[in-house]
Write a protein that holds these residues in place. Structure first.
Motif, mmCIF file in Angstrom:
data_model
loop_
_atom_site.group_PDB
_atom_site.id
_atom_site.type_symbol
_atom_site.label_atom_id
_atom_site.label_comp_id
_atom_site.label_asym_id
_atom_site.label_seq_id
_atom_site.Cartn_x
_atom_site.Cartn_y
_atom_site.Cartn_z
ATOM 1 N N VAL A 22 86.530 57.749 14.113
ATOM 2 C CA VAL A 22 85.106 57.988 14.366
ATOM 3 C C VAL A 22 84.928 59.174 15.309
ATOM 4 C CG1 VAL A 22 83.018 57.013 15.411
ATOM 5 C CG2 VAL A 22 84.446 55.602 13.899
ATOM 6 N N GLU A 23 85.666 59.176 16.426
ATOM 7 C CA GLU A 23 85.523 60.242 17.425
ATOM 8 C C GLU A 23 85.865 61.619 16.865
ATOM 9 O OE1 GLU A 23 87.958 59.107 20.738
ATOM 10 O OE2 GLU A 23 86.644 57.431 21.278
ATOM 11 N N GLN A 24 86.856 61.673 15.984
ATOM 12 C CA GLN A 24 87.327 62.959 15.476
ATOM 13 C C GLN A 24 86.725 63.336 14.129
ATOM 14 O OE1 GLN A 24 91.644 63.026 15.755
ATOM 15 N NE2 GLN A 24 91.545 61.930 17.696
ATOM 16 N N GLY A 25 85.940 62.444 13.536
ATOM 17 C CA GLY A 25 85.294 62.743 12.269
ATOM 18 C C GLY A 25 86.246 62.826 11.083
ATOM 19 N N TRP A 26 87.360 62.105 11.158
ATOM 20 C CA TRP A 26 88.344 62.119 10.072
ATOM 21 C C TRP A 26 87.745 61.505 8.812
ATOM 22 C CZ3 TRP A 26 92.885 64.201 8.814
ATOM 23 C CH2 TRP A 26 93.598 63.657 7.752
ATOM 24 N N GLN A 27 87.928 62.162 7.692
ATOM 25 C CA GLN A 27 87.515 61.627 6.396
ATOM 26 C C GLN A 27 88.761 61.098 5.684
ATOM 27 O OE1 GLN A 27 84.284 61.342 5.311
ATOM 28 N NE2 GLN A 27 83.912 61.978 7.417
ATOM 29 N N PRO A 28 88.774 59.819 5.313
ATOM 30 C CA PRO A 28 89.956 59.246 4.653
ATOM 31 C C PRO A 28 90.335 60.039 3.410
ATOM 32 C CG PRO A 28 88.362 57.534 5.181
ATOM 33 C CD PRO A 28 87.693 58.852 5.453
ATOM 34 N N THR A 29 91.626 60.169 3.191
ATOM 35 C CA THR A 29 92.098 60.882 2.013
ATOM 36 C C THR A 29 92.298 59.904 0.864
ATOM 37 O OG1 THR A 29 94.407 60.628 2.667
ATOM 38 C CG2 THR A 29 93.264 62.618 3.415
ATOM 39 N N ILE A 30 92.114 60.405 -0.327
ATOM 40 C CA ILE A 30 92.322 59.604 -1.533
ATOM 41 C C ILE A 30 93.254 60.397 -2.436
ATOM 42 C CG2 ILE A 30 91.245 58.560 -3.568
ATOM 43 C CD1 ILE A 30 88.691 58.282 -1.831
ATOM 44 N N GLY A 31 94.444 59.853 -2.665
ATOM 45 C CA GLY A 31 95.418 60.506 -3.537
ATOM 46 C C GLY A 31 95.856 61.869 -3.035
ATOM 47 N N ALA A 64 93.923 51.005 8.409
ATOM 48 C CA ALA A 64 92.830 51.574 9.208
ATOM 49 C C ALA A 64 92.005 52.586 8.414
ATOM 50 C CB ALA A 64 93.389 52.228 10.466
ATOM 51 N N ARG A 65 92.397 52.853 7.186
ATOM 52 C CA ARG A 65 91.693 53.753 6.271
ATOM 53 C C ARG A 65 91.849 55.236 6.616
ATOM 54 N NH1 ARG A 65 91.397 49.458 3.888
ATOM 55 N NH2 ARG A 65 89.551 48.287 3.326
ATOM 56 N N VAL A 66 93.026 55.588 7.148
ATOM 57 C CA VAL A 66 93.321 57.004 7.349
ATOM 58 C C VAL A 66 93.572 57.636 5.982
ATOM 59 C CG1 VAL A 66 95.002 58.638 8.312
ATOM 60 C CG2 VAL A 66 94.204 56.691 9.677
ATOM 61 N N TYR A 67 94.229 56.898 5.111
ATOM 62 C CA TYR A 67 94.485 57.311 3.737
ATOM 63 C C TYR A 67 94.436 56.078 2.853
ATOM 64 C CZ TYR A 67 99.037 56.433 5.945
ATOM 65 O OH TYR A 67 100.063 55.923 6.694
ATOM 66 N N ASP A 68 94.359 56.309 1.547
ATOM 67 C CA ASP A 68 94.201 55.184 0.630
ATOM 68 C C ASP A 68 95.517 54.507 0.266
ATOM 69 O OD1 ASP A 68 94.925 57.483 -0.926
ATOM 70 O OD2 ASP A 68 94.198 56.485 -2.730
ATOM 71 N N ASN A 69 96.643 55.210 0.436
ATOM 72 C CA ASN A 69 97.925 54.627 0.052
ATOM 73 C C ASN A 69 99.022 55.323 0.862
ATOM 74 O OD1 ASN A 69 100.388 53.982 -1.346
ATOM 75 N ND2 ASN A 69 99.157 53.414 -3.120
ATOM 76 N N ASP A 70 99.875 54.532 1.509
ATOM 77 C CA ASP A 70 100.900 55.150 2.352
ATOM 78 C C ASP A 70 101.988 55.865 1.563
ATOM 79 O OD1 ASP A 70 102.377 52.959 1.491
ATOM 80 O OD2 ASP A 70 102.786 52.204 3.498
ATOM 81 N N ARG A 71 101.934 55.801 0.259
ATOM 82 C CA ARG A 71 102.885 56.597 -0.530
ATOM 83 C C ARG A 71 102.653 58.094 -0.344
ATOM 84 N NH1 ARG A 71 101.600 57.282 -6.831
ATOM 85 N NH2 ARG A 71 103.486 58.449 -6.506
ATOM 86 N N TYR A 72 101.443 58.451 0.128
ATOM 87 C CA TYR A 72 101.110 59.856 0.358
ATOM 88 C C TYR A 72 101.416 60.310 1.786
ATOM 89 C CZ TYR A 72 98.688 59.355 -4.068
ATOM 90 O OH TYR A 72 98.395 59.117 -5.372
ATOM 91 N N ARG A 94 97.363 65.174 9.606
ATOM 92 C CA ARG A 94 96.687 66.325 8.993
ATOM 93 C C ARG A 94 96.960 66.328 7.495
ATOM 94 N NH1 ARG A 94 100.381 70.305 8.058
ATOM 95 N NH2 ARG A 94 102.299 70.195 9.253
ATOM 96 N N ARG A 95 96.051 66.942 6.790
ATOM 97 C CA ARG A 95 96.227 67.073 5.345
ATOM 98 C C ARG A 95 97.389 68.025 5.064
ATOM 99 N NH1 ARG A 95 91.323 65.302 6.220
ATOM 100 N NH2 ARG A 95 90.209 64.198 4.588
ATOM 101 N N PHE A 96 98.180 67.697 4.066
ATOM 102 C CA PHE A 96 99.285 68.542 3.636
ATOM 103 C C PHE A 96 98.697 69.837 3.108
ATOM 104 C CE2 PHE A 96 102.328 70.024 0.455
ATOM 105 C CZ PHE A 96 103.538 69.865 1.104
ATOM 106 N N GLY A 97 99.275 70.975 3.510
ATOM 107 C CA GLY A 97 98.720 72.235 3.040
ATOM 108 C C GLY A 97 99.636 73.403 3.281
#
Length: 109
Positions: A22-31, A64-72, A94-97
């Motif tokens: 919430v504090e950092q405004g993280w948007q959960p990743t999907i796939g 905690a909904r950081v991502y949809d699946n820990d396989r990622y 962080r998002r992979f990039g």
């Protein structure tokens, strides 16, 4: 089956993570791949493997909904240190990039 100590850790870590989301405004990743840069602070000098808690950490971040699946999740252990007063694990997510591509150091024969 988790011990009471493990369940307590999971619940507290999830609570802290949800506040950070919430504090950092993280948007959960999907796939989408995410990099977990992990720094561990142990309570003493007893020999331990930093990666022993990897599955529990990845499961908690998924719950905690950081991502949809820990396989990622791509855990990267940055370092470890001793902090007798406040042992903990810190994680930068962080998002992979760009800059995450695999570069072979030793070419195949």
């Amino acid at each position: 089956v988790r011990t009471k100590k493990a369940r307590d850790w999971f619940d507290e870590a999830e609570r802290i993570t949800k506040l950070a989301i919430v504090e950092q405004g993280w948007q959960p990743t999907i796939g989408e791949k995410v990099v977990l840069e992990i720094m561990t602070y142990f309570p003493d000098r007893r020999k331990r493997d930093v990666n022993n808690s990897s599955k529990a950490l990845c499961d908690m971040l998924e719950h905690a909904r950081v991502y949809d699946n820990d396989r990622y999740a791509l855990p990267r252990y940055i370092d470890y240190a001793i902090d007798r007063e406040h042992p903990r694990t810190e994680v930068v997510v962080r998002r992979f990039g760009e800059g995450d591509e695999w570069k072979t150091m030793i070419p195949h024969a």
